[in-house]
Design an enzyme around this catalytic site. Sequence first.
Site, PDB file in Angstrom:
ATOM      1  N   SER A   1      -6.476   3.557   5.431  1.00 44.18           N
ATOM      2  CA  SER A   1      -5.985   2.179   5.395  1.00 44.18           C
ATOM      3  C   SER A   1      -5.365   1.817   4.056  1.00 44.18           C
ATOM      4  O   SER A   1      -4.342   1.137   3.992  1.00 44.18           O
ATOM      5  CB  SER A   1      -7.129   1.207   5.703  1.00 44.18           C
ATOM      6  OG  SER A   1      -7.612   1.388   7.020  1.00 44.18           O
TER       7      SER A   1
ATOM      8  N   GLU B   1     -20.255   0.917  -1.522  1.00 45.52           N
ATOM      9  CA  GLU B   1     -19.448   0.378  -2.615  1.00 45.52           C
ATOM     10  C   GLU B   1     -20.220   0.229  -3.921  1.00 45.52           C
ATOM     11  O   GLU B   1     -19.658   0.420  -5.006  1.00 45.52           O
ATOM     12  CB  GLU B   1     -18.852  -0.981  -2.205  1.00 45.52           C
ATOM     13  CG  GLU B   1     -17.825  -0.908  -1.098  1.00 45.52           C
ATOM     14  CD  GLU B   1     -18.435  -0.831   0.299  1.00 45.52           C
ATOM     15  OE1 GLU B   1     -17.671  -0.649   1.271  1.00 45.52           O
ATOM     16  OE2 GLU B   1     -19.692  -0.942   0.417  1.00 45.52           O
TER      17      GLU B   1
ATOM     18  N   ARG C   1       0.814  -1.209   0.000  1.00 40.67           N
ATOM     19  CA  ARG C   1       0.000   0.000   0.000  1.00 40.67           C
ATOM     20  C   ARG C   1       0.853   1.268   0.000  1.00 40.67           C
ATOM     21  O   ARG C   1       0.400   2.312  -0.464  1.00 40.67           O
ATOM     22  CB  ARG C   1      -0.969  -0.002   1.178  1.00 40.67           C
ATOM     23  CG  ARG C   1      -0.331  -0.185   2.553  1.00 40.67           C
ATOM     24  CD  ARG C   1      -1.392  -0.261   3.627  1.00 40.67           C
ATOM     25  NE  ARG C   1      -0.797  -0.493   4.944  1.00 40.67           N
ATOM     26  CZ  ARG C   1      -1.482  -0.386   6.080  1.00 40.67           C
ATOM     27  NH1 ARG C   1      -2.757  -0.036   6.050  1.00 40.67           N
ATOM     28  NH2 ARG C   1      -0.905  -0.626   7.232  1.00 40.67           N
TER      29      ARG C   1
ATOM     30  N   ARG D   1      -2.019  -6.251   2.827  1.00 39.77           N
ATOM     31  CA  ARG D   1      -1.856  -5.201   3.819  1.00 39.77           C
ATOM     32  C   ARG D   1      -0.414  -5.089   4.318  1.00 39.77           C
ATOM     33  O   ARG D   1       0.114  -3.992   4.454  1.00 39.77           O
ATOM     34  CB  ARG D   1      -2.774  -5.473   5.016  1.00 39.77           C
ATOM     35  CG  ARG D   1      -2.595  -4.471   6.154  1.00 39.77           C
ATOM     36  CD  ARG D   1      -3.409  -4.885   7.376  1.00 39.77           C
ATOM     37  NE  ARG D   1      -3.348  -3.885   8.431  1.00 39.77           N
ATOM     38  CZ  ARG D   1      -2.380  -3.808   9.327  1.00 39.77           C
ATOM     39  NH1 ARG D   1      -1.381  -4.675   9.295  1.00 39.77           N
ATOM     40  NH2 ARG D   1      -2.399  -2.860  10.266  1.00 39.77           N
TER      41      ARG D   1
ATOM     42  N   PHE E   1     -14.948  -6.146   0.136  1.00 35.53           N
ATOM     43  CA  PHE E   1     -16.087  -5.288  -0.181  1.00 35.53           C
ATOM     44  C   PHE E   1     -16.218  -5.083  -1.688  1.00 35.53           C
ATOM     45  O   PHE E   1     -17.321  -5.070  -2.240  1.00 35.53           O
ATOM     46  CB  PHE E   1     -15.942  -3.938   0.515  1.00 35.53           C
ATOM     47  CG  PHE E   1     -15.719  -4.027   1.996  1.00 35.53           C
ATOM     48  CD1 PHE E   1     -16.159  -5.131   2.721  1.00 35.53           C
ATOM     49  CD2 PHE E   1     -15.062  -3.018   2.679  1.00 35.53           C
ATOM     50  CE1 PHE E   1     -15.960  -5.227   4.092  1.00 35.53           C
ATOM     51  CE2 PHE E   1     -14.854  -3.095   4.049  1.00 35.53           C
ATOM     52  CZ  PHE E   1     -15.301  -4.197   4.757  1.00 35.53           C
TER      53      PHE E   1
END
Length: 314
Positions: free
Chosen positions: A37, A58, A10, A167, A83
Amino acid sequence: MINIQKGAMRDRFSKVILELAEKDARVYAVDGDLANSTKTDVVANQKPEKFLQMGIAEQNMLSVCSGLASTGLQPWAVTFAAFLSKRALDQIQVQIAQPRLDVKMVGAYSGLLTGLTGKTHQALEDIAIFRTLANMVVIAPADNVEVEKAMRAANDYDGPVYIRLARDEYPYLFAEDYDFKIGRAVTLKEGTDVSVIATGTQTSRTLEAAKQLADEGISVEVVHMPTIKPLDEAAILATAQKTNLIVTAEEHSILGGLGSAVAEVLGEQRPTKMLRIGVEDRNAESAPNEQLLEKYGLSVSCMVRKIKDFYNKA
């Protein structure tokens, strides 16, 4: 050998999305209330006119992206993979994939290791979902360098693309001059006894497992498959011809993901004995990373044991 240097996908993603937003008039970052995030907050902070906040909605977010793309823009929809792949699937299929619009979808926090968020936030089905959609490109990078290369390739590609990000930090596997191409696999280690075709985050664990197996006298060929769709069928057939034993490895369900894709190719073109390493047909849970990898059979030690048993029984 795996580079001891590690980086979070990320972090590289945020660097590149900001650069694309600044240099490409078409590019907009579209967020689902997770900018802190996913690190798209860098665009919100430094290029706010290119940042669109859609909130926890979404389905609407992807509909907005469809509208933006229909005007010639290139929206990058960014949210958690769970999601993106499940809440907004109807909008993605009908409004983006079907008309083949130039929308880039980035699924952060994919796989098992989602920062103790538990099974509601884990995406173990996203590859399976996205690869069934006509016109969709599906990419699962293995490290920071490949994240950047995949993003730039997606930026140049005219059509819908799904990029799967993790992540946590992962080892650097590629040099900065790595020549990434959509639809092309990369052989990271030559071998003669068994071939492991891996994708995304599981590739670095596969390389470590191959190193340990070499110490036990088993020569493992490691083929990294960053693009699950379109699939590099030639690379699959070539490594199958070489070793006659195929293992697939992915931080994803064994149903419908890389393992299924490879099995389809081999079943139709070159029947070969194979083993799929991934999460079995079950939901996971919240726990520290190493405990999750061990329980669901994706740790290096689990891979070593499974590959060795498969090879010895072949």
